[in-house]
Design an enzyme around this catalytic site. Sequence first.
Site, PDB file in Angstrom:
ATOM      1  N   ASP A   1      34.174  32.923  32.956  1.00  0.00           N
ATOM      2  CA  ASP A   1      35.180  32.208  33.728  1.00  0.00           C
ATOM      3  C   ASP A   1      34.524  31.460  34.881  1.00  0.00           C
ATOM      4  O   ASP A   1      33.442  31.844  35.351  1.00  0.00           O
ATOM      5  CB  ASP A   1      36.214  33.179  34.292  1.00  0.00           C
ATOM      6  CG  ASP A   1      37.010  33.868  33.196  1.00  0.00           C
ATOM      7  OD1 ASP A   1      37.221  33.248  32.141  1.00  0.00           O
ATOM      8  OD2 ASP A   1      37.418  35.024  33.402  1.00  0.00           O
TER       9      ASP A   1
ATOM     10  N   TYR B   1      28.063  44.249  33.211  1.00  0.00           N
ATOM     11  CA  TYR B   1      28.686  43.469  34.287  1.00  0.00           C
ATOM     12  C   TYR B   1      28.634  44.252  35.587  1.00  0.00           C
ATOM     13  O   TYR B   1      28.709  45.485  35.599  1.00  0.00           O
ATOM     14  CB  TYR B   1      30.158  43.179  33.973  1.00  0.00           C
ATOM     15  CG  TYR B   1      30.387  42.299  32.777  1.00  0.00           C
ATOM     16  CD1 TYR B   1      30.490  40.912  32.920  1.00  0.00           C
ATOM     17  CD2 TYR B   1      30.519  42.836  31.499  1.00  0.00           C
ATOM     18  CE1 TYR B   1      30.711  40.092  31.820  1.00  0.00           C
ATOM     19  CE2 TYR B   1      30.738  42.021  30.395  1.00  0.00           C
ATOM     20  CZ  TYR B   1      30.825  40.657  30.567  1.00  0.00           C
ATOM     21  OH  TYR B   1      31.042  39.851  29.476  1.00  0.00           O
TER      22      TYR B   1
ATOM     23  N   ASP C   1      42.696  38.376  38.243  1.00  0.00           N
ATOM     24  CA  ASP C   1      41.574  38.151  39.148  1.00  0.00           C
ATOM     25  C   ASP C   1      42.081  37.434  40.394  1.00  0.00           C
ATOM     26  O   ASP C   1      43.269  37.140  40.528  1.00  0.00           O
ATOM     27  CB  ASP C   1      40.429  37.387  38.467  1.00  0.00           C
ATOM     28  CG  ASP C   1      40.825  35.991  37.993  1.00  0.00           C
ATOM     29  OD1 ASP C   1      41.719  35.380  38.616  1.00  0.00           O
ATOM     30  OD2 ASP C   1      40.231  35.507  37.022  1.00  0.00           O
TER      31      ASP C   1
ATOM     32  N   ARG D   1      38.427  42.085  33.585  1.00  0.00           N
ATOM     33  CA  ARG D   1      39.706  41.856  34.277  1.00  0.00           C
ATOM     34  C   ARG D   1      40.772  42.828  33.794  1.00  0.00           C
ATOM     35  O   ARG D   1      41.602  43.301  34.578  1.00  0.00           O
ATOM     36  CB  ARG D   1      40.194  40.428  34.040  1.00  0.00           C
ATOM     37  CG  ARG D   1      39.506  39.392  34.873  1.00  0.00           C
ATOM     38  CD  ARG D   1      39.991  38.007  34.514  1.00  0.00           C
ATOM     39  NE  ARG D   1      39.700  37.674  33.127  1.00  0.00           N
ATOM     40  CZ  ARG D   1      40.195  36.614  32.502  1.00  0.00           C
ATOM     41  NH1 ARG D   1      41.029  35.811  33.117  1.00  0.00           N
ATOM     42  NH2 ARG D   1      39.854  36.347  31.262  1.00  0.00           N
TER      43      ARG D   1
END
Length: 299
Positions: free
Chosen positions: A41, A69, A83, A182
Amino acid sequence: MAGPTGILLVDKPGGITSHDAVSRTRKALDTRKVGHAGTLDPMATGLLMLGVGHATRLLTYIVGLDKTYEATIRLGSSTSTDDREGETLATADAAAIAALTDDAVDAGIAALTGEISQVPSTVSAIKVDGRRAYDLARAGEDVQLKARAVTVSRFEVRARRSRPEGLDLDVAVDCTSGTYIRALARDLGEALGVGGHLTALRRTRIGPFEVDEASAVDAIAPDRLLAPAAVATAVLGALPVSGDEARDLRHGKRIAGAAERVDSFPSAAVDPAGVLVGIVERRGPDVKSVMNLPGEESA
Protein backbone atom coordinates in the site's frame (compact mmCIF):
# COMPACT_ATOMS: atom_id res chain seq x y z
CA MET A 1 20.42 -6.61 -28.24
CA ALA A 2 18.78 -8.08 -25.16
CA GLY A 3 17.70 -5.68 -22.45
CA PRO A 4 18.44 -6.02 -18.74
CA THR A 5 17.29 -9.21 -17.03
CA GLY A 6 17.18 -10.06 -13.36
CA ILE A 7 15.37 -9.63 -10.06
CA LEU A 8 15.49 -6.26 -8.34
CA LEU A 9 14.99 -5.71 -4.62
CA VAL A 10 13.53 -2.27 -3.93
CA ASP A 11 12.95 -0.54 -0.60
CA LYS A 12 9.71 1.31 -1.30
CA PRO A 13 9.27 4.54 0.65
CA GLY A 14 5.95 5.67 2.01
CA GLY A 15 3.72 7.91 -0.07
CA ILE A 16 4.17 6.19 -3.43
CA THR A 17 2.40 3.18 -4.88
CA SER A 18 4.09 -0.05 -5.89
CA HIS A 19 3.20 0.82 -9.48
CA ASP A 20 5.12 4.09 -9.05
CA ALA A 21 8.15 1.98 -8.08
CA VAL A 22 7.65 -0.15 -11.19
CA SER A 23 7.45 2.99 -13.35
CA ARG A 24 10.65 4.38 -11.85
CA THR A 25 12.37 1.05 -12.50
CA ARG A 26 11.28 1.07 -16.14
CA LYS A 27 12.72 4.55 -16.55
CA ALA A 28 15.96 3.83 -14.67
CA LEU A 29 16.63 0.62 -16.62
CA ASP A 30 15.19 1.84 -19.94
CA THR A 31 12.88 -1.14 -20.35
CA ARG A 32 9.14 -1.71 -20.35
CA LYS A 33 9.34 -5.32 -19.18
CA VAL A 34 9.07 -4.97 -15.40
CA GLY A 35 6.66 -6.83 -13.12
CA HIS A 36 6.19 -7.23 -9.38
CA ALA A 37 5.73 -10.14 -6.97
CA GLY A 38 3.12 -8.51 -4.75
CA THR A 39 2.40 -4.88 -3.96
CA LEU A 40 2.55 -2.67 -0.88
CA ASP A 41 0.00 0.00 0.00
CA PRO A 42 1.13 3.63 -0.43
CA MET A 43 1.31 4.01 3.37
CA ALA A 44 3.56 0.96 3.69
CA THR A 45 7.30 0.86 3.21
CA GLY A 46 9.78 -1.91 2.60
CA LEU A 47 10.68 -4.74 0.33
CA LEU A 48 9.32 -5.06 -3.18
CA MET A 49 10.63 -7.74 -5.53
CA LEU A 50 10.54 -6.76 -9.17
CA GLY A 51 11.26 -8.93 -12.18
CA VAL A 52 13.02 -7.32 -15.14
CA GLY A 53 13.16 -8.69 -18.68
CA HIS A 54 12.93 -12.47 -19.03
CA ALA A 55 13.22 -12.82 -15.25
CA THR A 56 9.59 -11.71 -14.91
CA ARG A 57 8.86 -15.41 -15.51
CA LEU A 58 10.31 -16.15 -12.07
CA LEU A 59 7.78 -13.98 -10.24
CA THR A 60 5.32 -16.89 -10.18
CA TYR A 61 7.70 -18.71 -7.84
CA ILE A 62 8.32 -15.67 -5.63
CA VAL A 63 4.82 -14.32 -5.01
CA GLY A 64 3.85 -17.16 -2.66
CA LEU A 65 6.88 -16.91 -0.35
CA ASP A 66 6.47 -16.27 3.38
CA LYS A 67 6.95 -12.68 4.53
CA THR A 68 7.98 -10.67 7.58
CA TYR A 69 6.48 -7.34 8.57
CA GLU A 70 7.12 -4.75 11.25
CA ALA A 71 4.02 -2.76 12.13
CA THR A 72 2.41 -0.46 14.67
CA ILE A 73 -1.12 -1.33 15.75
CA ARG A 74 -3.19 1.31 17.49
CA LEU A 75 -5.82 -0.13 19.82
CA GLY A 76 -8.70 2.19 20.63
CA SER A 77 -10.27 3.03 17.28
CA SER A 78 -11.29 1.39 14.02
CA THR A 79 -11.15 2.88 10.52
CA SER A 80 -12.77 2.24 7.15
CA THR A 81 -9.50 0.94 5.68
CA ASP A 82 -8.11 -0.74 8.82
CA ASP A 83 -5.19 1.71 8.70
CA ARG A 84 -4.51 5.35 9.50
CA GLU A 85 -5.53 6.55 6.03
CA GLY A 86 -9.20 5.61 6.46
CA GLU A 87 -12.08 7.41 8.11
CA THR A 88 -12.53 6.73 11.81
CA LEU A 89 -15.55 4.48 12.32
CA ALA A 90 -15.57 4.11 16.09
CA THR A 91 -13.51 5.22 19.08
CA ALA A 92 -13.41 3.47 22.44
CA ASP A 93 -13.78 5.51 25.60
CA ALA A 94 -10.72 6.25 27.67
CA ALA A 95 -11.78 3.89 30.46
CA ALA A 96 -11.98 0.90 28.10
CA ILE A 97 -8.53 1.65 26.69
CA ALA A 98 -7.05 2.13 30.15
CA ALA A 99 -8.52 -1.20 31.23
CA LEU A 100 -6.52 -3.10 28.61
CA THR A 101 -4.04 -5.36 30.36
CA ASP A 102 -0.91 -6.93 28.98
CA ASP A 103 -2.42 -10.34 29.61
CA ALA A 104 -5.56 -9.48 27.62
CA VAL A 105 -3.51 -8.16 24.70
CA ASP A 106 -1.24 -11.21 24.78
CA ALA A 107 -4.25 -13.54 24.79
CA GLY A 108 -5.74 -11.71 21.81
CA ILE A 109 -2.48 -12.00 19.90
CA ALA A 110 -2.16 -15.70 20.78
CA ALA A 111 -5.60 -16.29 19.28
CA LEU A 112 -4.39 -14.73 16.02
CA THR A 113 -1.21 -16.81 15.87
CA GLY A 114 -0.85 -20.12 14.04
CA GLU A 115 -3.28 -21.34 11.41
CA ILE A 116 -6.18 -18.89 11.38
CA SER A 117 -9.16 -17.99 9.22
CA GLN A 118 -8.90 -14.35 8.13
CA VAL A 119 -11.32 -12.10 6.27
CA PRO A 120 -9.20 -9.73 4.15
CA SER A 121 -9.66 -5.98 4.43
CA THR A 122 -12.38 -4.56 2.19
CA VAL A 123 -9.78 -2.29 0.57
CA SER A 124 -7.57 -5.19 -0.48
CA ALA A 125 -6.61 -5.94 -4.08
CA ILE A 126 -8.63 -9.16 -4.14
CA LYS A 127 -10.87 -9.40 -7.19
CA VAL A 128 -14.64 -9.72 -6.80
CA ASP A 129 -16.43 -10.52 -10.08
CA GLY A 130 -13.42 -9.20 -11.97
CA ARG A 131 -13.07 -5.94 -10.01
CA ARG A 132 -10.67 -5.04 -7.22
CA ALA A 133 -12.24 -4.97 -3.77
CA TYR A 134 -10.77 -1.53 -3.08
CA ASP A 135 -12.41 -0.13 -6.23
CA LEU A 136 -15.77 -1.49 -5.14
CA ALA A 137 -15.34 -0.13 -1.62
CA ARG A 138 -14.38 3.33 -2.88
CA ALA A 139 -17.43 3.31 -5.15
CA GLY A 140 -19.60 2.83 -2.08
CA GLU A 141 -20.56 -0.75 -2.86
CA ASP A 142 -21.01 -3.36 -0.14
CA VAL A 143 -17.95 -5.63 -0.28
CA GLN A 144 -18.24 -9.08 1.27
CA LEU A 145 -15.00 -11.04 1.12
CA LYS A 146 -14.69 -14.69 2.08
CA ALA A 147 -12.47 -15.83 4.89
CA ARG A 148 -9.27 -17.58 3.88
CA ALA A 149 -6.82 -19.79 5.71
CA VAL A 150 -3.47 -18.17 6.50
CA THR A 151 -0.65 -18.98 8.90
CA VAL A 152 0.87 -16.46 11.30
CA SER A 153 3.97 -18.20 12.64
CA ARG A 154 5.11 -15.22 14.73
CA PHE A 155 3.08 -12.32 16.15
CA GLU A 156 5.42 -10.66 18.61
CA VAL A 157 4.93 -7.45 20.59
CA ARG A 158 8.19 -5.53 20.76
CA ALA A 159 6.97 -2.37 22.49
CA ARG A 160 3.80 -0.94 24.06
CA ARG A 161 3.06 2.77 24.38
CA SER A 162 0.07 4.45 25.98
CA ARG A 163 -1.04 7.49 24.02
CA PRO A 164 -4.01 9.86 24.25
CA GLU A 165 -5.41 8.19 21.11
CA GLY A 166 -5.05 4.64 22.41
CA LEU A 167 -2.51 1.91 23.07
CA ASP A 168 0.17 1.50 20.41
CA LEU A 169 1.80 -1.88 19.88
CA ASP A 170 4.97 -2.25 17.83
CA VAL A 171 4.84 -5.79 16.45
CA ALA A 172 6.77 -8.18 14.22
CA VAL A 173 4.84 -10.70 12.14
CA ASP A 174 6.01 -13.73 10.17
CA CYS A 175 3.24 -15.04 7.95
CA THR A 176 2.27 -16.86 4.81
CA SER A 177 1.59 -15.03 1.58
CA GLY A 178 -1.91 -13.59 1.49
CA THR A 179 -1.98 -12.56 5.15
CA TYR A 180 -3.24 -9.01 5.73
CA ILE A 181 -1.55 -7.23 8.63
CA ARG A 182 -4.33 -4.63 8.59
CA ALA A 183 -6.79 -7.43 9.20
CA LEU A 184 -4.74 -8.63 12.17
CA ALA A 185 -4.94 -5.12 13.65
CA ARG A 186 -8.68 -4.97 13.00
CA ASP A 187 -9.35 -8.41 14.45
CA LEU A 188 -7.21 -7.82 17.52
CA GLY A 189 -9.05 -4.59 18.25
CA GLU A 190 -12.43 -6.26 17.78
CA ALA A 191 -11.48 -9.15 20.06
CA LEU A 192 -10.45 -6.68 22.78
CA GLY A 193 -13.61 -4.61 22.31
CA VAL A 194 -11.84 -1.33 21.56
CA GLY A 195 -11.21 -1.41 17.80
CA GLY A 196 -7.83 -1.39 16.11
CA HIS A 197 -6.00 -0.24 13.00
CA LEU A 198 -2.48 0.10 11.60
CA THR A 199 -0.50 3.31 11.88
CA ALA A 200 2.71 1.97 10.29
CA LEU A 201 3.71 -1.03 8.18
CA ARG A 202 7.06 -2.14 6.80
CA ARG A 203 7.85 -5.37 4.94
CA THR A 204 11.33 -6.53 5.87
CA ARG A 205 11.56 -9.99 4.28
CA ILE A 206 10.22 -12.04 1.37
CA GLY A 207 11.38 -15.65 1.54
CA PRO A 208 15.20 -15.58 1.84
CA PHE A 209 15.46 -11.94 0.72
CA GLU A 210 15.87 -9.07 3.21
CA VAL A 211 15.08 -5.38 2.84
CA ASP A 212 18.65 -4.57 3.93
CA GLU A 213 19.76 -5.88 0.52
CA ALA A 214 17.35 -3.62 -1.39
CA SER A 215 17.97 -0.48 -3.43
CA ALA A 216 16.35 2.85 -2.73
CA VAL A 217 14.03 3.96 -5.53
CA ASP A 218 16.47 6.72 -6.51
CA ALA A 219 19.40 4.29 -6.66
CA ILE A 220 18.00 1.71 -9.09
CA ALA A 221 20.66 0.67 -11.60
CA PRO A 222 21.49 -2.35 -13.78
CA ASP A 223 24.25 -3.48 -11.43
CA ARG A 224 21.64 -3.93 -8.68
CA LEU A 225 19.91 -6.73 -10.58
CA LEU A 226 20.24 -10.21 -9.09
CA ALA A 227 20.98 -12.96 -11.60
CA PRO A 228 17.97 -15.22 -12.26
CA ALA A 229 20.04 -18.33 -11.41
CA ALA A 230 20.97 -16.97 -7.99
CA VAL A 231 17.37 -16.03 -7.17
CA ALA A 232 15.85 -19.26 -8.44
CA THR A 233 18.43 -21.31 -6.54
CA ALA A 234 17.77 -19.39 -3.31
CA VAL A 235 14.01 -19.95 -3.66
CA LEU A 236 13.84 -23.47 -5.10
CA GLY A 237 17.23 -25.10 -4.81
CA ALA A 238 19.42 -26.04 -7.79
CA LEU A 239 19.74 -28.98 -10.15
CA PRO A 240 23.14 -28.61 -11.87
CA VAL A 241 22.95 -29.82 -15.48
CA SER A 242 25.52 -30.44 -18.18
CA GLY A 243 25.65 -28.47 -21.41
CA ASP A 244 23.96 -31.32 -23.27
CA GLU A 245 21.24 -31.59 -20.63
CA ALA A 246 20.66 -27.83 -20.77
CA ARG A 247 20.19 -28.05 -24.52
CA ASP A 248 17.76 -30.95 -24.15
CA LEU A 249 15.70 -29.09 -21.54
CA ARG A 250 15.48 -26.04 -23.79
CA HIS A 251 14.28 -28.29 -26.61
CA GLY A 252 11.51 -29.70 -24.43
CA LYS A 253 13.20 -33.04 -23.77
CA ARG A 254 13.36 -34.86 -20.45
CA ILE A 255 16.53 -35.69 -18.55
CA ALA A 256 16.29 -39.40 -17.84
CA GLY A 257 16.83 -40.48 -14.23
CA ALA A 258 17.64 -36.96 -12.99
CA ALA A 259 14.87 -36.83 -10.38
CA GLU A 260 17.12 -38.53 -7.82
CA ARG A 261 19.66 -35.70 -8.12
CA VAL A 262 17.50 -33.13 -6.35
CA ASP A 263 15.64 -33.16 -3.04
CA SER A 264 12.48 -31.28 -3.99
CA PHE A 265 10.53 -29.91 -6.92
CA PRO A 266 10.12 -27.56 -8.63
CA SER A 267 13.85 -26.89 -8.89
CA ALA A 268 16.13 -24.53 -10.78
CA ALA A 269 18.17 -26.14 -13.57
CA VAL A 270 21.53 -24.34 -13.80
CA ASP A 271 24.07 -24.97 -16.57
CA PRO A 272 27.87 -25.22 -16.14
CA ALA A 273 28.25 -21.47 -16.80
CA GLY A 274 25.91 -20.66 -13.92
CA VAL A 275 23.08 -19.62 -16.21
CA LEU A 276 19.49 -20.49 -15.32
CA VAL A 277 18.14 -22.87 -17.93
CA GLY A 278 14.67 -22.98 -16.45
CA ILE A 279 12.45 -24.46 -13.77
CA VAL A 280 12.04 -28.23 -13.82
CA GLU A 281 9.55 -30.62 -12.30
CA ARG A 282 9.55 -34.36 -11.74
CA ARG A 283 8.14 -36.70 -14.37
CA GLY A 284 8.50 -40.08 -12.71
CA PRO A 285 12.25 -40.76 -12.50
CA ASP A 286 12.91 -37.99 -15.04
CA VAL A 287 12.77 -34.20 -14.98
CA LYS A 288 11.25 -31.85 -17.53
CA SER A 289 11.37 -28.09 -17.84
CA VAL A 290 8.09 -26.28 -17.19
CA MET A 291 9.57 -22.81 -17.76
CA ASN A 292 12.67 -21.91 -19.75
CA LEU A 293 14.75 -18.75 -19.93
CA PRO A 294 16.85 -17.75 -22.95
CA GLY A 295 20.38 -19.10 -23.00
CA GLU A 296 22.08 -15.77 -22.47
CA GLU A 297 21.48 -13.47 -19.51
CA SER A 298 22.44 -9.86 -19.33
CA ALA A 299 22.06 -9.56 -15.55
